[in-house]
Design an enzyme around this catalytic site. Structure first.
Site, PDB file in Angstrom:
ATOM      1  N   HIS A 234       6.325   0.839  -9.801  1.00  0.00           N
ATOM      2  CA  HIS A 234       5.857   1.449  -8.561  1.00  0.00           C
ATOM      3  C   HIS A 234       7.025   1.951  -7.702  1.00  0.00           C
ATOM      4  O   HIS A 234       6.932   3.022  -7.080  1.00  0.00           O
ATOM      5  CB  HIS A 234       4.966   0.511  -7.744  1.00  0.00           C
ATOM      6  CG  HIS A 234       4.401   1.207  -6.561  1.00  0.00           C
ATOM      7  ND1 HIS A 234       3.301   2.023  -6.640  1.00  0.00           N
ATOM      8  CD2 HIS A 234       4.862   1.323  -5.290  1.00  0.00           C
ATOM      9  CE1 HIS A 234       3.085   2.584  -5.474  1.00  0.00           C
ATOM     10  NE2 HIS A 234       4.027   2.173  -4.625  1.00  0.00           N
TER      11      HIS A 234
ATOM     12  N   ASP B 167       7.462   5.759  -6.332  1.00  0.00           N
ATOM     13  CA  ASP B 167       7.857   6.154  -4.974  1.00  0.00           C
ATOM     14  C   ASP B 167       9.069   7.089  -5.006  1.00  0.00           C
ATOM     15  O   ASP B 167       9.137   8.057  -4.244  1.00  0.00           O
ATOM     16  CB  ASP B 167       8.215   4.912  -4.142  1.00  0.00           C
ATOM     17  CG  ASP B 167       6.993   4.138  -3.669  1.00  0.00           C
ATOM     18  OD1 ASP B 167       5.887   4.709  -3.637  1.00  0.00           O
ATOM     19  OD2 ASP B 167       7.170   2.958  -3.316  1.00  0.00           O
TER      20      ASP B 167
ATOM     21  N   HIS C 125       2.581   8.835  -2.425  1.00  0.00           N
ATOM     22  CA  HIS C 125       1.890   8.701  -3.710  1.00  0.00           C
ATOM     23  C   HIS C 125       1.232  10.016  -4.150  1.00  0.00           C
ATOM     24  O   HIS C 125       1.133  10.295  -5.347  1.00  0.00           O
ATOM     25  CB  HIS C 125       0.861   7.571  -3.662  1.00  0.00           C
ATOM     26  CG  HIS C 125       1.490   6.238  -3.345  1.00  0.00           C
ATOM     27  ND1 HIS C 125       0.783   5.177  -2.868  1.00  0.00           N
ATOM     28  CD2 HIS C 125       2.786   5.827  -3.422  1.00  0.00           C
ATOM     29  CE1 HIS C 125       1.611   4.153  -2.673  1.00  0.00           C
ATOM     30  NE2 HIS C 125       2.834   4.521  -2.990  1.00  0.00           N
TER      31      HIS C 125
ATOM     32  N   HIS D  21      12.044   3.853   0.626  1.00  0.00           N
ATOM     33  CA  HIS D  21      11.821   5.218   1.110  1.00  0.00           C
ATOM     34  C   HIS D  21      12.950   5.734   2.000  1.00  0.00           C
ATOM     35  O   HIS D  21      13.350   6.887   1.907  1.00  0.00           O
ATOM     36  CB  HIS D  21      10.502   5.287   1.878  1.00  0.00           C
ATOM     37  CG  HIS D  21       9.321   5.016   1.019  1.00  0.00           C
ATOM     38  ND1 HIS D  21       8.964   5.839  -0.028  1.00  0.00           N
ATOM     39  CD2 HIS D  21       8.420   4.013   1.020  1.00  0.00           C
ATOM     40  CE1 HIS D  21       7.886   5.349  -0.615  1.00  0.00           C
ATOM     41  NE2 HIS D  21       7.542   4.237   0.001  1.00  0.00           N
TER      42      HIS D  21
HETATM   43 ZN   LIG Z   1       4.539   3.293  -2.910  1.00  0.00          ZN
END
Ligand SMILES: [Zn+2]
Length: 300
Positions: free
Chosen positions: A246, A250, A86, A273
């Site tokens: 969100h 990311d 973040h 991720h």
């Molecule tokens: Zn995140």
């Protein structure tokens, strides 16, 4: 014509003055202090652990990523840093290319689960335009990655000299999180308006499992979005499609680990991720020549 020469470039940027923030780490529950400092051209983003002997530095590059579930961690030698995504999104989203980020613990503070805890002090510091051009990698062919959890992510040439991201979130018909699609051309303006305030989310079932592992002991339902069968519990979404925004935030943080601007069209289907890092590693491998001939920060 090289891949990095046929697109509009901008100048590198840093911050005008040092600023700081502090907060609770989502994993350890510790109080963490962060100081952002201006840095010279071609420094890139460098983290420094101020709680460790020798003040070790970790460059924010995919070469330093280590495998983690649901977050982005960096490691240099013995020294690691958790939950970097973040703050990386905040820096990349505001086009702050050179910055020393001192962190007083093993993770970044969680704030409200979005990147506002970082964008607010960085905007207060102000942006300083520097004397060297920012390296940009122009994607000229498709590169795609997928995994066995039906996640997919690819990048293709974009129709504009910019980063474009499309994200499709779909957790299936039984999930309390409804399917969401979002597209955005990433710029400091769109990042601040559309993504910066979107918060991390988690399912209620997952919360107890994470707590059993020792995570989030000081984190409450007000610190991020927790979804039960009927939707968000004890909190109010900031956008109807906050989850997909969100996931895109990311992506902005993870894609910054290439260490330069990327002009290309990213399309993600349920990516997280791990897959984001896999694509950036693949881009780094395929464009190694272009990246090393440019001014991307040098790897120690
Ligand atoms: Zn995140």
């Amino acid at each position: 014509m090289t891949a990095s020469s046929r697109s509009q470039t901008r100048q590198q940027q840093t911050i005008k003055k040092s600023v700081s923030c502090r907060g609770i780490g989502f994993i350890t529950g510790a109080e963490i202090e962060v100081h952002f400092h201006p840095a010279h051209t071609n420094t890139g983003i460098q983290f420094q652990r101020t709680d460790q002997a020798g003040l070790p530095v970790i460059p924010a590059l995919v070469e330093y990523c280590v495998p983690r579930q649901r977050r982005t961690a960096l490691q240099n030698g013995e020294c690691s840093l958790e939950l970097t995504e973040h703050v990386l999104a905040a820096l990349a989203g505001l086009q702050i290319d050179n910055c020393l980020v001192e962190v007083s613990g093993v993770e970044l503070p969680g704030g409200d689960g979005s990147s506002l805890i970082f964008t607010e002090p960085l905007l207060e510091a102000g942006i300083e335009v520097q004397s060297a051009p920012r390296q940009v990698l122009v994607i000229d062919r498709q590169i795609s990655v997928k995994n066995d959890q039906r996640m997919e992510l690819f990048v293709r040439p974009a129709n504009q000299a910019e980063m474009q991201i499309g994200y499709q979130l779909d957790y299936g018909p039984r999930s309390p999180i409804f399917p969401q699609v979002f597209h955005l051309s990433i710029s400091p303006e769109t990042f601040q308006r559309e993504l910066a305030a979107s918060r991390t989310f988690v399912l209620q079932d997952e919360v107890e499992a994470l707590r059993a592992l020792g995570y989030g002991k000081r984190t409450t339902y007000q610190d991020l979005l927790v979804y039960g069968p009927e939707g968000v519990i004890d909190n109010k979404p900031r956008f109807v499609d906050e989850c997909v925004r969100h996931k895109m935030l990311d992506c902005v943080g993870d894609f910054a680990l290439l260490g330069c601007d990327i002009h290309g069209y990213f399309q993600a289907y349920r990516s997280g991720h791990e897959l984001n890092r896999k694509l950036i590693r693949q881009i780094r491998t395929e464009y190694r020549g272009e990246l090393e001939s440019g001014s991307r920060q040098k790897v120690a």
